[in-house]
Design a protein around this motif. Structure first.
Motif, PDB file in Angstrom:
ATOM      1  N   THR A  84       0.850  -1.199   0.000  1.00  0.00           N
ATOM      2  CA  THR A  84       0.000   0.000   0.000  1.00  0.00           C
ATOM      3  C   THR A  84       0.884   1.246   0.000  1.00  0.00           C
ATOM      4  OG1 THR A  84      -1.606  -1.242   1.263  1.00  0.00           O
ATOM      5  CG2 THR A  84      -1.900   1.134   1.229  1.00  0.00           C
ATOM      6  N   THR A  85       1.894   1.264   0.860  1.00  0.00           N
ATOM      7  CA  THR A  85       2.782   2.426   0.954  1.00  0.00           C
ATOM      8  C   THR A  85       3.530   2.637  -0.356  1.00  0.00           C
ATOM      9  OG1 THR A  85       3.095   1.738   3.237  1.00  0.00           O
ATOM     10  CG2 THR A  85       4.478   3.524   2.473  1.00  0.00           C
ATOM     11  N   LEU A  86       4.025   1.541  -0.926  1.00  0.00           N
ATOM     12  CA  LEU A  86       4.790   1.661  -2.166  1.00  0.00           C
ATOM     13  C   LEU A  86       3.899   2.201  -3.291  1.00  0.00           C
ATOM     14  CD1 LEU A  86       7.524   1.183  -3.563  1.00  0.00           C
ATOM     15  CD2 LEU A  86       6.759  -1.111  -4.127  1.00  0.00           C
ATOM     16  N   PHE A  87       2.698   1.633  -3.407  1.00  0.00           N
ATOM     17  CA  PHE A  87       1.777   2.067  -4.467  1.00  0.00           C
ATOM     18  C   PHE A  87       1.411   3.544  -4.277  1.00  0.00           C
ATOM     19  CE2 PHE A  87      -2.458   2.786  -6.175  1.00  0.00           C
ATOM     20  CZ  PHE A  87      -2.334   2.298  -7.471  1.00  0.00           C
ATOM     21  N   THR A  88       1.049   3.896  -3.065  1.00  0.00           N
ATOM     22  CA  THR A  88       0.640   5.277  -2.792  1.00  0.00           C
ATOM     23  C   THR A  88       1.795   6.245  -3.070  1.00  0.00           C
ATOM     24  OG1 THR A  88      -0.488   4.245  -0.941  1.00  0.00           O
ATOM     25  CG2 THR A  88      -0.734   6.604  -1.134  1.00  0.00           C
ATOM     26  N   ALA A  89       2.986   5.869  -2.625  1.00  0.00           N
ATOM     27  CA  ALA A  89       4.143   6.751  -2.841  1.00  0.00           C
ATOM     28  C   ALA A  89       4.403   6.941  -4.331  1.00  0.00           C
ATOM     29  CB  ALA A  89       5.372   6.167  -2.163  1.00  0.00           C
ATOM     30  N   LYS A  90       4.281   5.864  -5.087  1.00  0.00           N
ATOM     31  CA  LYS A  90       4.508   5.957  -6.537  1.00  0.00           C
ATOM     32  C   LYS A  90       3.467   6.869  -7.187  1.00  0.00           C
ATOM     33  CE  LYS A  90       6.822   1.606  -7.632  1.00  0.00           C
ATOM     34  NZ  LYS A  90       7.914   2.081  -8.469  1.00  0.00           N
ATOM     35  N   SER A 107      -4.666   8.008 -13.860  1.00  0.00           N
ATOM     36  CA  SER A 107      -5.400   6.774 -13.553  1.00  0.00           C
ATOM     37  C   SER A 107      -5.351   5.807 -14.732  1.00  0.00           C
ATOM     38  CB  SER A 107      -6.844   7.092 -13.169  1.00  0.00           C
ATOM     39  OG  SER A 107      -7.525   7.648 -14.263  1.00  0.00           O
ATOM     40  N   ILE A 108      -5.439   6.326 -15.944  1.00  0.00           N
ATOM     41  CA  ILE A 108      -5.378   5.450 -17.126  1.00  0.00           C
ATOM     42  C   ILE A 108      -3.990   4.834 -17.251  1.00  0.00           C
ATOM     43  CG2 ILE A 108      -5.388   5.432 -19.670  1.00  0.00           C
ATOM     44  CD1 ILE A 108      -7.636   7.442 -19.589  1.00  0.00           C
ATOM     45  N   THR A 109      -2.960   5.677 -17.151  1.00  0.00           N
ATOM     46  CA  THR A 109      -1.601   5.178 -17.366  1.00  0.00           C
ATOM     47  C   THR A 109      -1.173   4.200 -16.262  1.00  0.00           C
ATOM     48  OG1 THR A 109      -0.807   7.200 -16.351  1.00  0.00           O
ATOM     49  CG2 THR A 109      -0.781   7.139 -18.733  1.00  0.00           C
ATOM     50  N   VAL A 110      -1.548   4.510 -15.026  1.00  0.00           N
ATOM     51  CA  VAL A 110      -1.175   3.611 -13.919  1.00  0.00           C
ATOM     52  C   VAL A 110      -1.906   2.272 -14.072  1.00  0.00           C
ATOM     53  CG1 VAL A 110      -1.385   3.247 -11.415  1.00  0.00           C
ATOM     54  CG2 VAL A 110      -0.537   5.404 -12.271  1.00  0.00           C
ATOM     55  N   PHE A 168      -8.766   0.256  -8.603  1.00  0.00           N
ATOM     56  CA  PHE A 168      -8.603  -1.052  -9.232  1.00  0.00           C
ATOM     57  C   PHE A 168      -7.110  -1.349  -9.447  1.00  0.00           C
ATOM     58  CE2 PHE A 168      -9.396  -4.176 -12.763  1.00  0.00           C
ATOM     59  CZ  PHE A 168      -9.978  -5.128 -11.939  1.00  0.00           C
ATOM     60  N   SER A 169      -6.372  -0.309  -9.821  1.00  0.00           N
ATOM     61  CA  SER A 169      -4.910  -0.478  -9.986  1.00  0.00           C
ATOM     62  C   SER A 169      -4.298  -0.869  -8.646  1.00  0.00           C
ATOM     63  CB  SER A 169      -4.248   0.817 -10.446  1.00  0.00           C
ATOM     64  OG  SER A 169      -4.912   1.352 -11.532  1.00  0.00           O
ATOM     65  N   TYR A 170      -4.772  -0.218  -7.592  1.00  0.00           N
ATOM     66  CA  TYR A 170      -4.266  -0.524  -6.247  1.00  0.00           C
ATOM     67  C   TYR A 170      -4.565  -1.985  -5.893  1.00  0.00           C
ATOM     68  CZ  TYR A 170      -4.285  -0.903  -1.187  1.00  0.00           C
ATOM     69  OH  TYR A 170      -4.077  -1.352   0.084  1.00  0.00           O
ATOM     70  N   TYR A 171      -5.781  -2.423  -6.223  1.00  0.00           N
ATOM     71  CA  TYR A 171      -6.174  -3.806  -5.937  1.00  0.00           C
ATOM     72  C   TYR A 171      -5.245  -4.774  -6.686  1.00  0.00           C
ATOM     73  CZ  TYR A 171      -8.827  -8.122  -5.939  1.00  0.00           C
ATOM     74  OH  TYR A 171      -9.186  -9.430  -5.803  1.00  0.00           O
ATOM     75  N   LEU A 172      -4.994  -4.466  -7.962  1.00  0.00           N
ATOM     76  CA  LEU A 172      -4.128  -5.338  -8.772  1.00  0.00           C
ATOM     77  C   LEU A 172      -2.709  -5.367  -8.203  1.00  0.00           C
ATOM     78  CD1 LEU A 172      -5.118  -4.406 -12.451  1.00  0.00           C
ATOM     79  CD2 LEU A 172      -5.638  -6.505 -11.237  1.00  0.00           C
TER      80      LEU A 172
END
Lengths: 283, 243
Positions: free
Chosen positions: B106-112, B165-168, B232-236
């Protein structure tokens, strides 16, 4: 340290791990098996990088969480370090996540023989230097356990010997335990005291090397000439005729009576154990 | 922990040619002002500029229109950044390396995402301010103190959020640098060809008008889709495997 219970993992219709259970205790443990045995998959499940279909992994008695990785160092077989960064920049970042001081980075780098290259960009590192950088990263903060996946694959023979010495040193001096996955059994044998043997995703054996030798092997001697030998079976192993002793007294009597020269006692090595375990599993 | 990871991610993104991007935007601005044709030979950009000129009652509206005009260049940068930050690192095993340390997903995704957002938002704001500067330097102070600056910021924010959101999403889904870059940019390009007021970038013109006259429920569509795509990207990313 690690408790793996009834792990199952499939990749589409391929069963990579089948009901795998074992424990890793303090010390240096080897994870061995032929290609495709499931060694790397097991390591990735332990680290939470892959999710098992069934079963659970406990690290230091607790369910997996990213926090438990504070006590674990890892060196993967294949992964790319951020090549745009200097070695020291990468290590400082990782050290900050583990609350390790800069002094300790330099100490560990010195021990691993990469100190001279830390100010260079990682993209300029040779394969061996990257391996050393990975080892420094894994050993930062002297974790309780270090997992090494094919650690010597990119090293030349001399560097391999140094690498193994380093592992022993860290175990003896800093009480760091290791789980080492490798194909190179003679090397592993020099450092590890326990092994986990996998084949086709199944656990074949797990335990101390001494105990496995007792379980699978009898005393073996190479004698010349091989005539009228009693108290043992004559076998061929790797092109050498050996006598597997069943009754030691009878065997020694027959040797003395027939003026047979006892050339030397052959101790089975890790490779012999591995082959024997595989053979037994096939049977 | 988040701050440390965010700092690292930002330093990773800024290894990309940010300076060149700013120079490109400078040229894009100058060119669009000189030609008065929306900054290039693209017919789409030209028509946007026409719309932009029509709808612009003052320079603030002009700025809002311009922030929408940069949708395509912004999409290009976002595709590059997100592909390199997510797809490239997942493909090469760098993410696997990070996740083998005490960093939770979660931290890594959010930071990115935050660092990507920060960089892209800076790019768009820089571009808009640059445009104002070229348009009339005396308005520079006015734009910063005007109440409607918030409206401009909101449009920029939603613009960046949508593109990001599209690119991520494409990056996390494909885990492949080439597919991610080509796929994201292709989608963004196709969107620019759709002549609907409910599809970005035209949606932002509609939203800008609605912000002045009164909002409709349909105005929530694009922000909602952006948030859903990010979730959804976060979930993936959270549930994904890093073999």
């Amino acid at each position: 340290m690690i408790d793996v219970k009834n792990i199952e993992k499939s990749f589409r219709d391929i069963k990579a791990l089948k009901d795998l259970s074992f424990t890793v205790e303090k010390g240096i443990t080897g994870l061995i098996g032929p290609n495709g045995a499931g060694k790397s998959t097991t390591i990735k499940i332990i680290l939470g990088l892959i999710h098992p279909n069934k079963g659970e992994v406990k690290l230091f008695g607790k369910k997996f969480s990213s926090k438990s990785l504070k006590d674990i160092g890892v060196l993967h077989e294949k992964c790319t370090f951020p090549t745009n960064k200097k070695g020291i920049e990468y290590l400082k970042y990782m050290a900050s996540l583990k609350n390790v001081s800069e002094k300790e980075i330099h100490e560990t780098a010195e021990l691993c023989g990469i100190c001279h290259a830390l100010e260079r960009k990682i993209r300029g590192y040779s394969a061996g230097m990257i391996q050393r950088l990975g080892l420094v990263d894994a050993l930062l903060g002297y974790p309780k356990l270090v997992i090494l996946d094919e650690p010597t694959s990119n090293l030349d023979p001399l560097a391999r010997i140094e690498f193994l010495k380093l592992i022993q040193q860290f175990y003896q001096d800093y009480n760091v335990s290791f789980l080492i996955s490798t194909h190179i059994l003679p090397e592993l044998e020099k450092v590890c005291d326990s092994v986990i043997i996998l084949n086709e995703g199944e656990l074949l054996e797990c335990g101390k090397i001494k105990n496995l030798i007792k379980k699978y092997f009898r005393e073996e001697y190479i004698v010349y000439p091989i005539i009228n030998i009693k108290g043992g079976k004559i076998k061929e192993r790797n092109g050498v005729m050996i006598v597997e002793v069943e009754n030691k007294k009878e065997f020694l009597d027959s040797v003395n009576r027939n003026y047979v020269e006892l050339l030397y006692k052959k101790d089975p090595n890790l490779e012999d154990i591995f082959i024997e375990v595989l053979k037994c599993s096939e049977k | 922990m988040f701050r440390k990871i965010m700092k690292w991610e930002l330093s990773n993104i800024t290894r990309f040619p940010i300076l060149e991007i700013f120079v490109f935007l400078l040229v894009f601005n100058v060119f669009s002002l000189i030609t008065g044709a929306g900054g290039g030979s693209s017919g789409t950009l030209q028509s946007w500029n026409t719309i932009a000129t029509k709808v612009s009652e003052n320079f603030l509206r002009e700025s809002v229109s311009y922030s929408i005009q940069v949708f395509l260049p912004l999409g290009l940068f976002a595709s590059i950044f997100a592909s390199l930050s997510f797809a490239y690192e997942m493909e090469k095993g760098t993410t696997k390396l990070y996740l083998s340390h005490p960093i939770d997903r979660t931290t890594l995704f959010t930071a990115k995402v935050f660092s990507l957002f920060l960089v892209l938002f800076s790019v768009i704001i820089y571009s808009v301010l640059l445009r104002t500067f070229f348009f009339d330097p005396s308005l520079f102070n006015y734009i910063l103190t005007n109440d409607r600056i918030l409206q401009l910021l909101l449009i920029c924010f939603l613009n960046v959020l949508f593109v990001l959101s599209i690119t991520v999403f494409i990056s996390v889904l494909t885990k492949n640098t080439a597919f991610s870059f080509v796929g994201s940019f292709f989608i963004i390009y196709v969107l620019t060809l759709i002549r609907s007021n409910y599809v970005p970038p035209r949606f932002f013109f509609t939203l800008n008008d609605h912000l002045n006259k009164g909002l409709y429920i349909s105005d929530l569509g694009v922000p909602l889709i952006s948030v859903l795509l990010l979730l959804f990207s976060y979930y993936l990313f959270k549930r994904g495997e890093f073999p």
